[in-house]
Design an enzyme around this catalytic site. Sequence first.
Site, PDB file in Angstrom:
ATOM      1  CD  GLU A 117       6.571  -1.928  -8.979  1.00 17.22           C
ATOM      2  OE1 GLU A 117       5.458  -1.687  -9.449  1.00 17.22           O
ATOM      3  OE2 GLU A 117       7.628  -1.674  -9.587  1.00 17.22           O
ATOM      4  CB  SER A 171      -0.898  -0.008   1.226  1.00 18.87           C
ATOM      5  OG  SER A 171      -0.100  -0.039   2.388  1.00 18.87           O
ATOM      6  CB  CYS A 230      -1.845  -3.543  -7.710  1.00 16.41           C
ATOM      7  SG  CYS A 230      -0.959  -4.416  -8.996  1.00 16.41           S
TER       8      CYS A 230
HETATM    9  P1  NAD Z   1       0.428  -3.674   2.853  1.00 17.56           P
HETATM   10  O1  NAD Z   1       1.120  -2.389   2.585  1.00 17.56           O
HETATM   11  O2  NAD Z   1      -0.515  -3.745   3.975  1.00 17.56           O
HETATM   12  O3  NAD Z   1       1.501  -4.837   3.099  1.00 17.56           O
HETATM   13  C1  NAD Z   1       2.563  -5.111   2.207  1.00 17.56           C
HETATM   14  C2  NAD Z   1       3.727  -5.700   2.956  1.00 17.56           C
HETATM   15  O4  NAD Z   1       4.165  -4.763   3.921  1.00 17.56           O
HETATM   16  C3  NAD Z   1       3.396  -6.970   3.728  1.00 17.56           C
HETATM   17  O5  NAD Z   1       4.454  -7.892   3.559  1.00 17.56           O
HETATM   18  C4  NAD Z   1       3.272  -6.519   5.163  1.00 17.56           C
HETATM   19  O6  NAD Z   1       3.673  -7.491   6.101  1.00 17.56           O
HETATM   20  C5  NAD Z   1       4.216  -5.330   5.211  1.00 17.56           C
HETATM   21  N1  NAD Z   1       3.785  -4.316   6.183  1.00 17.56           N
HETATM   22  C6  NAD Z   1       2.505  -4.033   6.570  1.00 17.56           C
HETATM   23  N2  NAD Z   1       2.506  -3.007   7.464  1.00 17.56           N
HETATM   24  C7  NAD Z   1       3.804  -2.656   7.638  1.00 17.56           C
HETATM   25  C8  NAD Z   1       4.453  -1.657   8.444  1.00 17.56           C
HETATM   26  N3  NAD Z   1       3.763  -0.871   9.253  1.00 17.56           N
HETATM   27  N4  NAD Z   1       5.793  -1.561   8.365  1.00 17.56           N
HETATM   28  C9  NAD Z   1       6.506  -2.363   7.540  1.00 17.56           C
HETATM   29  N5  NAD Z   1       5.945  -3.324   6.773  1.00 17.56           N
HETATM   30  C10 NAD Z   1       4.614  -3.471   6.815  1.00 17.56           C
HETATM   31  O7  NAD Z   1      -0.271  -4.077   1.473  1.00 17.56           O
HETATM   32  P2  NAD Z   1      -1.163  -5.336   1.146  1.00 17.56           P
HETATM   33  O8  NAD Z   1      -2.471  -5.223   1.846  1.00 17.56           O
HETATM   34  O9  NAD Z   1      -0.383  -6.594   1.329  1.00 17.56           O
HETATM   35  O10 NAD Z   1      -1.365  -5.164  -0.428  1.00 17.56           O
HETATM   36  C11 NAD Z   1      -2.356  -4.361  -0.968  1.00 17.56           C
HETATM   37  C12 NAD Z   1      -1.775  -3.084  -1.535  1.00 17.56           C
HETATM   38  O11 NAD Z   1      -0.675  -3.357  -2.352  1.00 17.56           O
HETATM   39  C13 NAD Z   1      -2.769  -2.353  -2.422  1.00 17.56           C
HETATM   40  O12 NAD Z   1      -2.660  -0.979  -2.212  1.00 17.56           O
HETATM   41  C14 NAD Z   1      -2.311  -2.713  -3.821  1.00 17.56           C
HETATM   42  O13 NAD Z   1      -2.682  -1.789  -4.810  1.00 17.56           O
HETATM   43  C15 NAD Z   1      -0.835  -2.748  -3.631  1.00 17.56           C
HETATM   44  N6  NAD Z   1      -0.209  -3.593  -4.633  1.00 17.56           N
HETATM   45  C16 NAD Z   1       0.596  -3.022  -5.558  1.00 17.56           C
HETATM   46  C17 NAD Z   1       1.161  -3.796  -6.553  1.00 17.56           C
HETATM   47  C18 NAD Z   1       2.042  -3.214  -7.616  1.00 17.56           C
HETATM   48  O14 NAD Z   1       2.664  -3.973  -8.331  1.00 17.56           O
HETATM   49  N7  NAD Z   1       2.119  -1.903  -7.749  1.00 17.56           N
HETATM   50  C19 NAD Z   1       0.920  -5.166  -6.576  1.00 17.56           C
HETATM   51  C20 NAD Z   1       0.097  -5.704  -5.604  1.00 17.56           C
HETATM   52  C21 NAD Z   1      -0.465  -4.923  -4.630  1.00 17.56           C
END
Ligand code: NAD
Length: 462
Positions: free
Chosen positions: A214, A193, A248
């Site tokens: 990403e 995110s 995404c």
């Molecule tokens: P997220 O940001 O909640 O988590 C992603 C990763 O970050 C996980 O491995 C998680 O353990 C870690 N994380 C979570 N909170 C954290 C913190 N406070 N500090 C450090 N690390 C932390 O995202 P998600 O829910 O897994 O994925 C959904 C998001 O990802 C959506 O916004 C989607 O659009 C985006 N996404 C982007 C792409 C791309 O290629 N651009 C691909 C897939 C998903």
Amino acid sequence: MTATNLPLTQAIQQQKAFFATGQTRDVGYRKEMLQRLANAIVQEQDSINQALAADFHKPAFETYATETAIVLSEIKFVLKYLDKWAKPRKVKSSFLNFPSKDYIYSEPYGVSLVIGAWNYPFQLTLSPLIGSMAAGGCTILKPSELTSATSQLITELIEKHFPPEYITVAQGGPEVSQELLELPFDKIFFTGSTAVGKLVTQAAARQLIPVTLELGGKSPCLVDETANLQVAAQRIVWGKFLNAGQTCVAPDYVLVQESVKDQLLGQLQKTILQFYTDTPQQSPDYARIINNRHFERLQKLIQQSTIYFGGQTDAQQRYIAPTLLTDVTWEQPVMQEEIFGPLLPVLTFKTLPEALHQINQREKPLALYFFSKNTAAHEMVLAQTSSGGACINDTLSHLANPHLPFGGVGTSGQGNYHGKASFEAFSHQKSVLKKPFWPEVNLRYPPYQDKVHWMKKAFDWL
Ligand code: NAD
């Protein structure tokens, strides 16, 4: 702790020491390891399907098409071109440096951290890994904790086929990510995110570690009155409801020209019925919402909206039907955040400039889709908007071509990957100038006297 029960500080030290031996920089080694990864994936195909089905009922076809096949074709592509990419690239020399030969050397950053998201948990962890391996580095992977079966599978696959000083996995949630972000990595590759992307960037900035981000956002899907609405509806429904909208680059919302709104809604509804029947909950081709938190978030968005079609939910199965929303305004909650679920708001516009104005008032999206037969309008939309990527008359497909770099812009991301861009994401481009000892041109050395005249002449010549 890593999968081999090594504290994270030791795991990175072990990888730094291994990287320093130079073994991973050898192109033959890189290719052998990439082939090993491909073989392991082929062997584990059934277990990969099972893990993703256990995590969120992901259909086997979608697992193949959007996870394993993408990773395998990425490896194939890299193996085809790696010799070429890894070679020093000769560039033109500057007359000012005469005589010299000039090159760009790609050198691996070193030990990289890859943090993955859950929505394509296999592909989003392994595709960046391919880039790191191709570049000649070592890697610590941190897959998402939300897809525990897939994370466990990735861990076992990596531990079985690769030494931990080369690739290892650290499982866990934000606390593990935060511990990893304190370590002296040479590169961080984050998928997730925008909110967490900012935290990752702050942590990386403290040590000046280069990052690729990403991220996500609200990707618009424009449809004008010239579009073939039947075909557009099929491509939109596919791109939106694949993975139950948890993609995404899924079209987040549709902006349709007012004159064809009702026709498009009719086509969208017809296509949903064709793809998933009138009982999508029974369809083997339709995934579930990842967890209760996201289920409740999406359910609330439905309750605050006007449903045109769908809207059924089942909390026990975390099922949300493919849903079309109408009478949507930009102020509604569903338009305030990335939806990341199977809800498709349909908004309208009268003229294209008005639609572009609406889009440009918001953050730059990860993708933008435009359905129209008007080729001049295609170029106008591309020129007057900014997005990570775009498709004309399609959705999602740009990410499946390794010749196209994939990434976001602004709040939807920084940097690119896929194909050569993945190799470059984990490589430093080192500029190298080579000079012979003879001839020695003295123009640049003091005493300068009237050399400025000759220097000016040399610059004029360039
Ligand atoms: P997220 O940001 O909640 O988590 C992603 C990763 O970050 C996980 O491995 C998680 O353990 C870690 N994380 C979570 N909170 C954290 C913190 N406070 N500090 C450090 N690390 C932390 O995202 P998600 O829910 O897994 O994925 C959904 C998001 O990802 C959506 O916004 C989607 O659009 C985006 N996404 C982007 C792409 C791309 O290629 N651009 C691909 C897939 C998903």
